[in-house]
Design a protein around this motif. Structure first.
Motif, mmCIF file in Angstrom:
data_model
loop_
_atom_site.group_PDB
_atom_site.id
_atom_site.type_symbol
_atom_site.label_atom_id
_atom_site.label_comp_id
_atom_site.label_asym_id
_atom_site.label_seq_id
_atom_site.Cartn_x
_atom_site.Cartn_y
_atom_site.Cartn_z
ATOM 1 N N ASP A 353 0.837 -1.207 0.000
ATOM 2 C CA ASP A 353 0.000 0.000 0.000
ATOM 3 C C ASP A 353 0.876 1.263 0.000
ATOM 4 O O ASP A 353 0.554 2.243 -0.690
ATOM 5 N N ALA A 354 1.973 1.247 0.772
ATOM 6 C CA ALA A 354 2.857 2.412 0.810
ATOM 7 C C ALA A 354 3.507 2.645 -0.545
ATOM 8 O O ALA A 354 3.573 3.779 -1.041
ATOM 9 N N VAL A 355 3.975 1.584 -1.183
ATOM 10 C CA VAL A 355 4.628 1.710 -2.483
ATOM 11 C C VAL A 355 3.643 2.201 -3.539
ATOM 12 O O VAL A 355 3.992 2.998 -4.414
ATOM 13 N N SER A 356 2.393 1.777 -3.446
ATOM 14 C CA SER A 356 1.387 2.223 -4.419
ATOM 15 C C SER A 356 1.131 3.731 -4.312
ATOM 16 O O SER A 356 0.661 4.347 -5.274
ATOM 17 N N ARG A 357 1.460 4.345 -3.152
ATOM 18 C CA ARG A 357 1.345 5.800 -2.996
ATOM 19 C C ARG A 357 2.621 6.526 -3.422
ATOM 20 O O ARG A 357 2.712 7.743 -3.320
ATOM 21 N N GLY A 358 3.615 5.780 -3.887
ATOM 22 C CA GLY A 358 4.868 6.394 -4.304
ATOM 23 C C GLY A 358 5.898 6.505 -3.214
ATOM 24 O O GLY A 358 6.892 7.224 -3.380
ATOM 25 N N LEU A 380 11.203 -11.884 -2.523
ATOM 26 C CA LEU A 380 9.901 -11.580 -1.944
ATOM 27 C C LEU A 380 9.601 -10.083 -2.036
ATOM 28 O O LEU A 380 8.505 -9.680 -2.454
ATOM 29 N N LEU A 381 10.560 -9.245 -1.681
ATOM 30 C CA LEU A 381 10.324 -7.805 -1.716
ATOM 31 C C LEU A 381 10.183 -7.297 -3.150
ATOM 32 O O LEU A 381 9.416 -6.358 -3.407
ATOM 33 N N ASN A 382 10.895 -7.893 -4.079
ATOM 34 C CA ASN A 382 10.711 -7.512 -5.483
ATOM 35 C C ASN A 382 9.289 -7.828 -5.952
ATOM 36 O O ASN A 382 8.675 -7.040 -6.687
ATOM 37 N N ARG A 383 8.763 -8.968 -5.539
ATOM 38 C CA ARG A 383 7.381 -9.326 -5.909
ATOM 39 C C ARG A 383 6.386 -8.347 -5.293
ATOM 40 O O ARG A 383 5.425 -7.928 -5.957
ATOM 41 N N TYR A 386 6.511 -5.141 -7.273
ATOM 42 C CA TYR A 386 5.934 -5.267 -8.611
ATOM 43 C C TYR A 386 4.406 -5.304 -8.545
ATOM 44 O O TYR A 386 3.715 -4.696 -9.364
ATOM 45 N N HIS A 387 3.868 -6.010 -7.567
ATOM 46 C CA HIS A 387 2.404 -6.062 -7.420
ATOM 47 C C HIS A 387 1.833 -4.693 -7.057
ATOM 48 O O HIS A 387 0.676 -4.397 -7.380
ATOM 49 N N GLY A 393 7.341 0.024 -8.934
ATOM 50 C CA GLY A 393 7.330 -0.542 -7.595
ATOM 51 C C GLY A 393 8.620 -1.259 -7.258
ATOM 52 O O GLY A 393 9.116 -1.188 -6.127
ATOM 53 N N ARG A 394 9.207 -1.942 -8.249
ATOM 54 C CA ARG A 394 10.478 -2.622 -7.994
ATOM 55 C C ARG A 394 11.596 -1.624 -7.749
ATOM 56 O O ARG A 394 12.579 -1.930 -7.069
#
Length: 551
Positions: A353-358, A380-383, A386-387, A393-394
């Motif tokens: 959720d945090a990554v989706s906000r940039g 795991l963190l790369n996945r 990416y999601h 995201g990566r």
């Protein structure tokens, strides 16, 4: 008896920042540009209109406008006559009601620091009187072991030692450059009183036991040796041992190895030529304080910070990291003593959720739990990244590819109003709970957070990612800029405390006096060998106003 401590010297280039409060004219010009913006279509304040409003010479108005443009608060638009409009930062500065201020950055003279190769201690060059190998004569004087061979220093430790004037802050620090690898600090040891002369006060706790052990071992060797063999330089046609011994002084049966002058002994025979000379070659030891060096002691290392709360227990830490990931605007850094896939999966949705906000999320760890490999952590963190935002995201999720070796439990995030905060303790954010109770302190304050950001850069260097380390160095620079601006405006901190950040081998130091007692919380890990030999970790010492000594 003289004992040698192997040291190296590093040269550090750095710059200092000083806040500059804006003049009343610059403040009024900023407000007038805001007032004239949009009065008519495609029109703003011009140099002519501003001079007419304030009735000042054009040169003064140009200086005021240039200052505001340099601060990034005013932009220049093209047209028949250049017009001035506020940037977003200028709008925020104008509406905040605070007096604006800028930052003046200037290079400082290079500073030389001394690095102890036995226990990893640091000091300013002026606090440590060192000699060359030729002067020290390690072939005659015993030496503490040279355990630490790395030639890199942590900037969060160095910045405490860099000199600066009142009202200045260390703005940026260059990479420390090795100047001299092999030098020695000579100290005098009195085994009867267990006193050490010539050692910096801040190094006593880390090195005293080691120095006394070396001296005791040499003393036992001398007592077990019935006679002292000649040194290679004194061996000749006549054996010194065949010469008549000196007159009895009570010491002839038990010669004590002390330092000699920085030159080869004479080739002539005689008992005296076979013995190390007295410590006349280190005359400053005669006048030094037997408890430490002859200076005023260590300088004050505590700085202003904000204490939000003390955090105890698993549940409280989980709530805090969930809040950090949910509210962060730009940065979240998670440094855990250990890591495993199961604990990371529990954080996966919040990280996504945090990554989706940039938000950029950094994940570092001291070591992997049993059954987990570094590559599994990276995958795991790369996945997760990416999601959240596919390729972007990566890029936003940055996992450490190698363990840092640190026992630090550190969480950094920019919470309300994008202000940087940190949680420092022993909690394993992404690993299995430790045997000790989880304890942390939630702190803030731009000056203190600059040190924390540099400590984060140090963790990335241990993990082998200099690009991420540079990113956190830039975060530290911005924190120092904000500190200088706040000081120029006369801002004060709410819930202010004095705080000191303890990094890696600084943990071996003792408090400087009984008055320095405070709340000390953090996580460490000791390494006996390898490139990370020594103590690796991060702690905070908090001293509330009510615990400080009254003058």
């Amino acid at each position: 008896m003289i004992v040698l401590v192997p040291v190296s010297m590093f040269s550090v280039n750095f710059s200092v920042a000083r806040g500059r409060p804006y003049s009343r004219l610059e403040r009024r010009v900023l407000e007038e540009i805001a007032a004239q913006a949009g009065v008519t279509s495609h029109q703003g304040a011009t140099l002519t209109s501003l001079c007419g409003t304030f009735r000042v010479h054009e040169r003064l108005m140009v200086e005021a406008v240039v200052t505001l443009v340099g601060a990034g608060w005013v932009a220049v638009t093209s047209g028949r006559e250049a017009t001035f409009v506020l940037t977003d930062e200028g709008q925020q500065a104008c509406s905040s009601g605070k007096d604006p201020a800028s930052v003046v950055v200037a290079p400082a003279p290079p500073c030389t620091v001394v690095f102890d190769r036995t226990a990893g201690q640091l000091a300013r060059r002026g606090e440590v009187l060192t000699v060359s190998k030729q002067e020290a004569r390690p072939d005659l004087n015993p030496s503490t072991p040279r355990r630490i061979l790395r030639n890199t220093l942590d900037e969060s430790q160095i910045q405490k030692l860099l000199p600066r004037a009142s009202g200045e802050w260390v703005r940026s620090i260059g990479r420390p450059r090795l100047v001299t690898f092999s030098r020695y600090l000579p100290v005098r040891v009195d085994l009867a009183d267990r006193a050490i002369t010539g050692l910096p006060r801040s190094w006593h706790q880390a090195l005293s036991a080691e120095i006394l052990a070396v001296a005791q071992a040499r003393q036992e060797d001398l007592e077990a040796t019935p006679s002292l063999h000649p040194t290679p330089q004194t061996a000749g046609k006549e054996s010194p041992l065949a010469s008549d011994p000196p007159a009895a002084t009570g010491q002839a049966d038990r010669p004590t190895p002390l330092s000699i002058l920085g030159r080869k002994p004479p080739a002539s025979g005689g008992w005296a030529s076979a013995l190390p000379q007295t410590d006349a070659s280190f005359p400053w030891l005669d006048e030094a304080d037997p408890l430490g060096n002859d200076g005023a002691g260590s300088s004050e290392q505590s700085i202003n910070a904000v204490l939000f709360s003390e955090v105890t227990g698993e549940e409280s830490h989980q709530l805090l990291i969930a809040e950090a990931l949910a509210t962060a605007a730009n940065h979240v850094l998670i440094a855990s003593p250990t890591v495993n896939v199961g604990s990371l999966l529990k954080l996966g949705e919040a990280i996504q959720d945090a990554v989706s906000r940039g938000v950029r999320v950094d994940v570092l760890y001291g070591d992997t739990d049993e059954g987990t490999t570094p590559q599994e952590v990276v995958n795991l963190l790369n996945r997760i990244g990416y999601h959240a935002a596919q390729r972007l995201g990566r890029d936003l999720v940055r996992p450490a590819k190698e363990p840092t070796g640190s026992g630090a439990g550190l969480l950094i995030f920019d919470g309300k109003d994008s202000v940087l905060e940190a949680v420092i303790g022993n909690y394993a954010w992404a690993g299995s709970p430790g045997s000790m109770e989880a304890r942390s302190v939630h702190v803030g304050g731009t000056e203190f957070m600059a040190q924390v950001a540099r400590a984060a850069a140090g963790l990335w260097m241990w993990s082998g990612d200099p690009d991420s380390a540079d990113r956190w160095r830039r975060v530290a620079d911005r924190c120092q800029d904000n500190t200088a601006v706040s000081a120029a405006r006369g801002d004060s901190l709410k819930d202010q405390v004095l705080a000191e950040l303890i990094v890696d081998d600084e943990h071996a130091q003792s408090p400087r006096s009984a008055e320095d007692s405070g709340l000390r919380i953090g996580g460490t890990c000791r390494h006996e060998d390898g490139s990370a030999v020594g103590i690796r970790g991060i702690s905070a010492v908090i001293r509330r106003p009510e615990t400080l000594a009254t003058p």
